[in-house]
Design a protein around this motif. Structure first.
Motif: not given
Length: 255
Positions: A241-255, A212-225
């Motif tokens: 289940y939900v199958a998703l294909v997303a495009e990477k726009r930026a890295d995700l944070p490592i906690e 959810k944070q990655g989507l909100a930040d724009g790190a990944l953009e869902v292309r199909s769901e």
């Protein structure tokens, strides 16, 4: 989908229930082999992979799992929609198991597939059951990647990451997903599936927060769901289940 089961030398029985069965991460079967009966939890993958044909028989023949095909088809459709060719992908498959998904990718036309799993039995099973599918297969804890290995992975130029039926129950921790995701080039595709409960508004698990944070930040953009039936539960109920294909726009944070 071809399950490629080995010659079966065991018997499998599923528990019977009055009403609802156990939670998904507590499901189990009983297997009789060489006159010995034992109980195996579905998440005890080391035991399951050690018995040729058990994984396919249990999940694909008895419980009708359809996730490898569904996620591969979602990736194929996204490639077609954007004019990309499967042969141009350099895929990193996380939680590769015994190669069911790798085989689907290979049949799709993906030529370069590197698999990774945390348990040695997964690599053993993939090499035993589907030799030649993977260019390389690593037994690796993605939350603790040795520096030399990380440099090697970074140099492979992955432009695709795939993970199927391995998220949401702790099999792949959020940081492991993020580490693998961050190895993918910007603009690369990430194809995965997740139980629909884990991406609902009410779920606060670590993986759900990460996505959810990655989507909100724009790190990944869902292309199909796509919502679909992943498999049956041991009680015979459908698991969605939900199958998703997303495009990477930026890295995700490592906690």
């Amino acid at each position: 989908m071809t399950t490629e089961s080995a010659s079966i030398d065991f018997e499998v029985s599923l528990p019977t229930h009055d009403g609802s069965g156990p939670d998904q991460d507590e499901e189990f079967c009983e297997i009789v082999q060489d006159g010995e009966r034992r109980r195996i939890r579905f998440h005890d993958y080391d035991e399951i992979y050690s018995i040729p044909g058990l994984y396919e028989h249990l999940f694909y023949e008895l419980l009708e799992c359809d996730s490898p095909r569904t996620v591969a088809e979602s990736l194929r459709d996204q490639l077609a929609a954007t004019g990309r060719e499967p042969a141009d992908l350099r895929a990193f498959e996380v939680g590769a198991g015994n190669g069911m998904v790798g085989r689907e990718l290979a049949e799709l036309g993906v030529r370069t597939i590197v698999g990774v799993d945390i348990i040695p039995e997964a690599k053993m099973a993939a090499e035993r059951d589907r030799p030649g599918v993977y260019e390389d297969y690593l037994v690796l804890d993605l939350t603790s990647i040795p520096p030399d290995t990380k440099r090697d992975l970074e140099g492979r130029g992955f432009n695709c990451m795939v993970t199927v039926a391995a998220l949401g129950f702790g099999d792949i921790p959020p940081n492991a997903f993020a580490e693998a995701y961050n190895l993918v080039e910007q603009g690369g595709l990430v194809a995965f599936n997740i139980k629909e409960d884990f991406i609902s508004d009410g779920d606060g698990s670590g993986f759900s927060r990460l996505i959810k944070q990655g989507l909100a930040d724009g790190a990944l953009e869902v292309r199909s769901e796509r919502r679909y039936q992943h498999r049956l539960s041991v009680s015979g109920d459908p698991l969605y289940y939900v199958a998703l294909v997303a495009e990477k726009r930026a890295d995700l944070p490592i906690e």
